[in-house]
Scaffold this motif. Structure first.
Motif, PDB file in Angstrom:
ATOM      1  N   ALA A  74       0.820  -1.217   0.000  1.00  0.00           N
ATOM      2  CA  ALA A  74       0.000   0.000   0.000  1.00  0.00           C
ATOM      3  C   ALA A  74       0.853   1.265   0.000  1.00  0.00           C
ATOM      4  O   ALA A  74       1.982   1.282   0.502  1.00  0.00           O
ATOM      5  CB  ALA A  74      -0.916   0.002   1.213  1.00  0.00           C
ATOM      6  N   ASP A  75       0.294   2.327  -0.562  1.00  0.00           N
ATOM      7  CA  ASP A  75       0.957   3.629  -0.660  1.00  0.00           C
ATOM      8  C   ASP A  75       0.221   4.636   0.222  1.00  0.00           C
ATOM      9  O   ASP A  75      -0.880   5.087  -0.124  1.00  0.00           O
ATOM     10  CB  ASP A  75       0.934   4.093  -2.122  1.00  0.00           C
ATOM     11  CG  ASP A  75       1.592   5.449  -2.319  1.00  0.00           C
ATOM     12  OD1 ASP A  75       2.196   5.982  -1.377  1.00  0.00           O
ATOM     13  OD2 ASP A  75       1.500   5.979  -3.450  1.00  0.00           O
ATOM     14  N   PRO A  76       0.806   5.005   1.371  1.00  0.00           N
ATOM     15  CA  PRO A  76       0.145   5.977   2.253  1.00  0.00           C
ATOM     16  C   PRO A  76      -0.125   7.322   1.570  1.00  0.00           C
ATOM     17  O   PRO A  76      -1.077   8.015   1.921  1.00  0.00           O
ATOM     18  CB  PRO A  76       1.128   6.142   3.417  1.00  0.00           C
ATOM     19  CG  PRO A  76       1.963   4.909   3.389  1.00  0.00           C
ATOM     20  CD  PRO A  76       2.044   4.504   1.951  1.00  0.00           C
ATOM     21  N   GLY A  77       0.697   7.697   0.593  1.00  0.00           N
ATOM     22  CA  GLY A  77       0.475   8.955  -0.135  1.00  0.00           C
ATOM     23  C   GLY A  77      -0.863   8.961  -0.863  1.00  0.00           C
ATOM     24  O   GLY A  77      -1.570   9.972  -0.879  1.00  0.00           O
ATOM     25  N   ARG A  78      -1.209   7.837  -1.469  1.00  0.00           N
ATOM     26  CA  ARG A  78      -2.514   7.736  -2.125  1.00  0.00           C
ATOM     27  C   ARG A  78      -3.632   7.691  -1.097  1.00  0.00           C
ATOM     28  O   ARG A  78      -4.721   8.175  -1.333  1.00  0.00           O
ATOM     29  CB  ARG A  78      -2.565   6.511  -3.022  1.00  0.00           C
ATOM     30  CG  ARG A  78      -1.712   6.655  -4.248  1.00  0.00           C
ATOM     31  CD  ARG A  78      -1.890   5.497  -5.174  1.00  0.00           C
ATOM     32  NE  ARG A  78      -1.067   5.686  -6.361  1.00  0.00           N
ATOM     33  CZ  ARG A  78      -1.001   4.834  -7.342  1.00  0.00           C
ATOM     34  NH1 ARG A  78      -1.712   3.720  -7.298  1.00  0.00           N
ATOM     35  NH2 ARG A  78      -0.242   5.075  -8.384  1.00  0.00           N
ATOM     36  N   GLY A  79      -3.340   7.076   0.025  1.00  0.00           N
ATOM     37  CA  GLY A  79      -4.332   7.010   1.102  1.00  0.00           C
ATOM     38  C   GLY A  79      -4.655   8.374   1.670  1.00  0.00           C
ATOM     39  O   GLY A  79      -5.769   8.623   2.126  1.00  0.00           O
ATOM     40  N   GLU A  80      -3.670   9.286   1.636  1.00  0.00           N
ATOM     41  CA  GLU A  80      -3.908  10.644   2.145  1.00  0.00           C
ATOM     42  C   GLU A  80      -5.002  11.335   1.345  1.00  0.00           C
ATOM     43  O   GLU A  80      -5.839  12.044   1.903  1.00  0.00           O
ATOM     44  CB  GLU A  80      -2.616  11.457   2.090  1.00  0.00           C
ATOM     45  CG  GLU A  80      -2.757  12.848   2.663  1.00  0.00           C
ATOM     46  CD  GLU A  80      -1.433  13.596   2.688  1.00  0.00           C
ATOM     47  OE1 GLU A  80      -1.413  14.690   3.281  1.00  0.00           O
ATOM     48  OE2 GLU A  80      -0.433  13.110   2.135  1.00  0.00           O
TER      49      GLU A  80
END
Length: 174
Positions: A74-80
């Protein structure tokens, strides 16, 4: 007196003309529909014949990737970016409850364990921790995961989006 009769008569003729014109258009539309859709009405008509091409139709089956693998990549940047949907009701600061409980340190926290927040009886009685898999199940369909929950969110269908969102939330006190 003759003038009033003429006005009423003229009005009646005009109204009758409009009604007649409307009737002609409706009948024309019905006739056109019947002419262009001659294939039958309903799904009870079977195909007349089948041409064998020698090729069998193979339905492509998408393999569902386990959530643990999605979460690991998973990419936390996209989750933001996805967090904006949640931020209307939830806060990421420790102890700052909104319409929903704060999500600071939610990954790994006991379900229904935020002090100062009044959970619905469904979530308050649930046992276990908010693992990434449990959070994913709740975010996917809150009312199916916890029937009777007061959370009004309709859910997030895409598993990759859920993994990215949970990865972003996990960066806060996780």
């Amino acid at each position: 007196m003759e003038r009033d009769m003429f006005d009423t008569m003229t009005f009646t003729k005009v109204l009758g003309g409009f009604c007649g014109t409307l009737l002609v258009f409706l009948l024309g539309a019905w006739l056109a529909e019947e002419l262009y859709h001659t294939g039958g009405h309903g799904d009870d008509h079977a195909q007349g014949y089948v041409i064998d091409t020698g090729v069998e139709e193979v339905a492509e089956v998408e393999e569902e990737v386990p959530f643990a693998e999605l979460y690991a990549a998973a990419d936390p940047g996209r989750g933001e970016r996805l967090w904006r949907q949640c931020s209307a009701c939830h806060k990421l600061e420790d102890g700052a409850n909104g319409a929903g409980p704060h999500l600071f340190g939610v990954v790994g926290r006991d379900k229904g364990a935020v002090d100062g927040f009044s959970y619905s009886s469904t979530l308050a009685s649930m046992e276990g921790d908010w693992t990434p898999e449990n959070l994913s199940g709740f975010i996917e369909a809150p009312r199916e995961y916890a029937p009777g929950t007061s959370m009004g969110y309709r859910g997030m269908a895409d598993a990759e989006d859920r993994a990215n969102l949970i990865a972003y939330i996990a960066t806060f006190g996780g």
